[in-house]
Design a protein around this motif. Structure first.
Motif, mmCIF file in Angstrom:
data_model
loop_
_atom_site.group_PDB
_atom_site.id
_atom_site.type_symbol
_atom_site.label_atom_id
_atom_site.label_comp_id
_atom_site.label_asym_id
_atom_site.label_seq_id
_atom_site.Cartn_x
_atom_site.Cartn_y
_atom_site.Cartn_z
ATOM 1 N N LEU A 15 51.203 -12.005 -20.580
ATOM 2 C CA LEU A 15 50.400 -10.919 -20.012
ATOM 3 C C LEU A 15 50.272 -11.073 -18.499
ATOM 4 C CD1 LEU A 15 47.491 -10.578 -22.600
ATOM 5 C CD2 LEU A 15 49.104 -8.789 -21.946
ATOM 6 N N ASN A 16 50.020 -12.284 -18.064
ATOM 7 C CA ASN A 16 49.877 -12.558 -16.637
ATOM 8 C C ASN A 16 51.171 -12.242 -15.891
ATOM 9 O OD1 ASN A 16 48.619 -13.514 -14.249
ATOM 10 N ND2 ASN A 16 49.540 -15.521 -14.558
ATOM 11 N N TYR A 17 52.300 -12.683 -16.436
ATOM 12 C CA TYR A 17 53.591 -12.398 -15.802
ATOM 13 C C TYR A 17 53.810 -10.886 -15.697
ATOM 14 C CZ TYR A 17 58.500 -11.553 -15.133
ATOM 15 O OH TYR A 17 59.689 -11.055 -14.651
ATOM 16 N N THR A 18 53.570 -10.195 -16.793
ATOM 17 C CA THR A 18 53.821 -8.757 -16.811
ATOM 18 C C THR A 18 52.899 -8.036 -15.836
ATOM 19 O OG1 THR A 18 54.495 -8.941 -19.124
ATOM 20 C CG2 THR A 18 54.040 -6.732 -18.298
ATOM 21 N N PHE A 19 51.636 -8.429 -15.798
ATOM 22 C CA PHE A 19 50.705 -7.778 -14.883
ATOM 23 C C PHE A 19 51.103 -8.022 -13.426
ATOM 24 C CE2 PHE A 19 46.817 -7.160 -12.476
ATOM 25 C CZ PHE A 19 46.383 -5.941 -12.975
ATOM 26 N N ARG A 20 51.527 -9.242 -13.122
ATOM 27 C CA ARG A 20 51.902 -9.566 -11.740
ATOM 28 C C ARG A 20 53.207 -8.919 -11.316
ATOM 29 N NH1 ARG A 20 53.527 -14.294 -11.103
ATOM 30 N NH2 ARG A 20 53.374 -15.087 -13.204
ATOM 31 N N SER A 21 54.135 -8.717 -12.238
ATOM 32 C CA SER A 21 55.487 -8.312 -11.851
ATOM 33 C C SER A 21 55.828 -6.846 -12.115
ATOM 34 C CB SER A 21 56.517 -9.192 -12.561
ATOM 35 O OG SER A 21 56.501 -8.958 -13.959
ATOM 36 N N GLN A 22 55.034 -6.158 -12.923
ATOM 37 C CA GLN A 22 55.412 -4.806 -13.336
ATOM 38 C C GLN A 22 54.381 -3.779 -12.868
ATOM 39 O OE1 GLN A 22 58.435 -4.336 -14.977
ATOM 40 N NE2 GLN A 22 58.607 -6.525 -14.529
ATOM 41 N N LEU A 23 54.761 -2.969 -11.903
ATOM 42 C CA LEU A 23 53.864 -1.941 -11.382
ATOM 43 C C LEU A 23 53.414 -0.983 -12.478
ATOM 44 C CD1 LEU A 23 52.440 -0.487 -9.060
ATOM 45 C CD2 LEU A 23 54.582 0.744 -8.634
ATOM 46 N N ASN A 24 54.332 -0.566 -13.339
ATOM 47 C CA ASN A 24 53.967 0.383 -14.394
ATOM 48 C C ASN A 24 52.926 -0.201 -15.340
ATOM 49 O OD1 ASN A 24 55.600 2.372 -13.401
ATOM 50 N ND2 ASN A 24 57.282 1.965 -14.801
ATOM 51 N N PHE A 25 52.999 -1.501 -15.591
ATOM 52 C CA PHE A 25 52.006 -2.153 -16.449
ATOM 53 C C PHE A 25 50.631 -2.065 -15.791
ATOM 54 C CE2 PHE A 25 49.767 -5.825 -18.314
ATOM 55 C CZ PHE A 25 49.931 -5.544 -19.654
ATOM 56 N N LYS A 26 50.581 -2.303 -14.496
ATOM 57 C CA LYS A 26 49.307 -2.190 -13.772
ATOM 58 C C LYS A 26 48.776 -0.761 -13.843
ATOM 59 C CE LYS A 26 50.438 -5.784 -10.451
ATOM 60 N NZ LYS A 26 50.801 -6.077 -9.066
ATOM 61 N N ILE A 27 49.653 0.209 -13.685
ATOM 62 C CA ILE A 27 49.253 1.616 -13.749
ATOM 63 C C ILE A 27 48.693 1.950 -15.129
ATOM 64 C CG2 ILE A 27 50.113 4.005 -13.730
ATOM 65 C CD1 ILE A 27 52.095 3.032 -11.495
ATOM 66 N N HIS A 28 49.366 1.483 -16.186
ATOM 67 C CA HIS A 28 48.899 1.756 -17.548
ATOM 68 C C HIS A 28 47.558 1.058 -17.810
ATOM 69 C CE1 HIS A 28 52.409 3.988 -18.614
ATOM 70 N NE2 HIS A 28 53.214 2.958 -18.454
ATOM 71 N N CYS A 29 47.393 -0.156 -17.321
ATOM 72 C CA CYS A 29 46.112 -0.866 -17.478
ATOM 73 C C CYS A 29 44.996 -0.110 -16.764
ATOM 74 C CB CYS A 29 46.210 -2.295 -16.954
ATOM 75 S SG CYS A 29 47.175 -3.391 -18.002
ATOM 76 N N PHE A 30 45.274 0.359 -15.559
ATOM 77 C CA PHE A 30 44.285 1.124 -14.795
ATOM 78 C C PHE A 30 43.933 2.417 -15.530
ATOM 79 C CE2 PHE A 30 43.254 4.222 -11.394
ATOM 80 C CZ PHE A 30 42.106 3.606 -10.908
ATOM 81 N N GLY A 31 44.943 3.109 -16.049
ATOM 82 C CA GLY A 31 44.699 4.332 -16.816
ATOM 83 C C GLY A 31 43.859 4.064 -18.054
ATOM 84 N N GLY A 32 44.148 2.975 -18.730
ATOM 85 C CA GLY A 32 43.362 2.603 -19.904
ATOM 86 C C GLY A 32 41.918 2.303 -19.538
ATOM 87 N N LEU A 33 41.727 1.608 -18.437
ATOM 88 C CA LEU A 33 40.376 1.306 -17.970
ATOM 89 C C LEU A 33 39.617 2.591 -17.623
ATOM 90 C CD1 LEU A 33 38.296 -0.857 -17.201
ATOM 91 C CD2 LEU A 33 39.335 -0.922 -14.931
ATOM 92 N N LEU A 34 40.297 3.519 -16.964
ATOM 93 C CA LEU A 34 39.669 4.809 -16.653
ATOM 94 C C LEU A 34 39.269 5.554 -17.925
ATOM 95 C CD1 LEU A 34 41.745 6.256 -13.666
ATOM 96 C CD2 LEU A 34 39.437 5.305 -13.633
ATOM 97 N N ALA A 35 40.138 5.516 -18.932
ATOM 98 C CA ALA A 35 39.836 6.189 -20.203
ATOM 99 C C ALA A 35 38.614 5.555 -20.870
ATOM 100 C CB ALA A 35 41.040 6.135 -21.134
ATOM 101 N N ILE A 60 50.252 -0.175 -23.835
ATOM 102 C CA ILE A 60 50.324 -1.552 -23.327
ATOM 103 C C ILE A 60 51.377 -2.344 -24.106
ATOM 104 C CG2 ILE A 60 49.029 -3.717 -23.087
ATOM 105 C CD1 ILE A 60 48.254 -1.501 -21.043
ATOM 106 N N ILE A 61 51.376 -2.210 -25.416
ATOM 107 C CA ILE A 61 52.359 -2.922 -26.247
ATOM 108 C C ILE A 61 53.770 -2.466 -25.911
ATOM 109 C CG2 ILE A 61 53.218 -3.182 -28.622
ATOM 110 C CD1 ILE A 61 50.172 -3.039 -29.459
ATOM 111 N N LEU A 62 53.979 -1.166 -25.802
ATOM 112 C CA LEU A 62 55.312 -0.654 -25.468
ATOM 113 C C LEU A 62 55.772 -1.168 -24.102
ATOM 114 C CD1 LEU A 62 55.030 2.998 -26.789
ATOM 115 C CD2 LEU A 62 56.616 1.234 -27.624
ATOM 116 N N GLU A 63 54.864 -1.225 -23.144
ATOM 117 C CA GLU A 63 55.222 -1.722 -21.813
ATOM 118 C C GLU A 63 55.584 -3.206 -21.859
ATOM 119 O OE1 GLU A 63 56.553 -1.232 -18.377
ATOM 120 O OE2 GLU A 63 55.312 0.481 -18.917
#
Length: 115
Positions: A15-35, A60-63
């Motif tokens: 999870l840490n690697y994906t969050f640090r390296s993948q912009l789209n993952f960060k965007i999806h996490c932010f969208g989920g937090l907003l929801a 998140i799983i798909l990403e």
């Protein structure tokens, strides 16, 4: 017990690697937090929360799976190959479809509450 703890540590590392390296993952996490924040603001019921949480988890799983596929393809085919590109495109398409479905579910739930 040690194996169980190690498996959680590996998952958190992924999870840490994906969050640090993948912009789209960060965007999806932010969208989920907003929801989630919006869900509290409009007072979702249990069924609505279920759909929102499942939608967030699906994206998140798909990403995460898409990232793993991209890494694997790069490992086995470091030089350009049209089939490697197609594999990556298809994996990315799964995230796109999941994100669009999550958006549609979110619209069905939130728009009536906001109108």
């Amino acid at each position: 017990m040690k194996k169980l703890i190690s498996s959680f540590a590996y998952a958190i590392k992924g999870l840490n690697y994906t969050f640090r390296s993948q912009l789209n993952f960060k965007i999806h996490c932010f969208g989920g937090l907003l929801a989630i924040i919006l869900g509290f603001l409009v007072d979702l019921n249990s069924y609505e929360w279920l759909w929102i949480i499942l939608s967030i988890a699906m994206v998140i799983i798909l990403e995460l799976v898409n990232t793993a596929i991209e890494i694997l393809v790069d490992l086995v085919s470091p030089e350009y190959h049209p089939k490697a590109e197609t594999i990556k495109d298809v994996a990315a398409a799964s995230v796109l479809i999941g994100a669009l479905m999550a958006l549609i579910i979110g619209l069905f739930i939130f728009v009536p509450k906001l109108i």
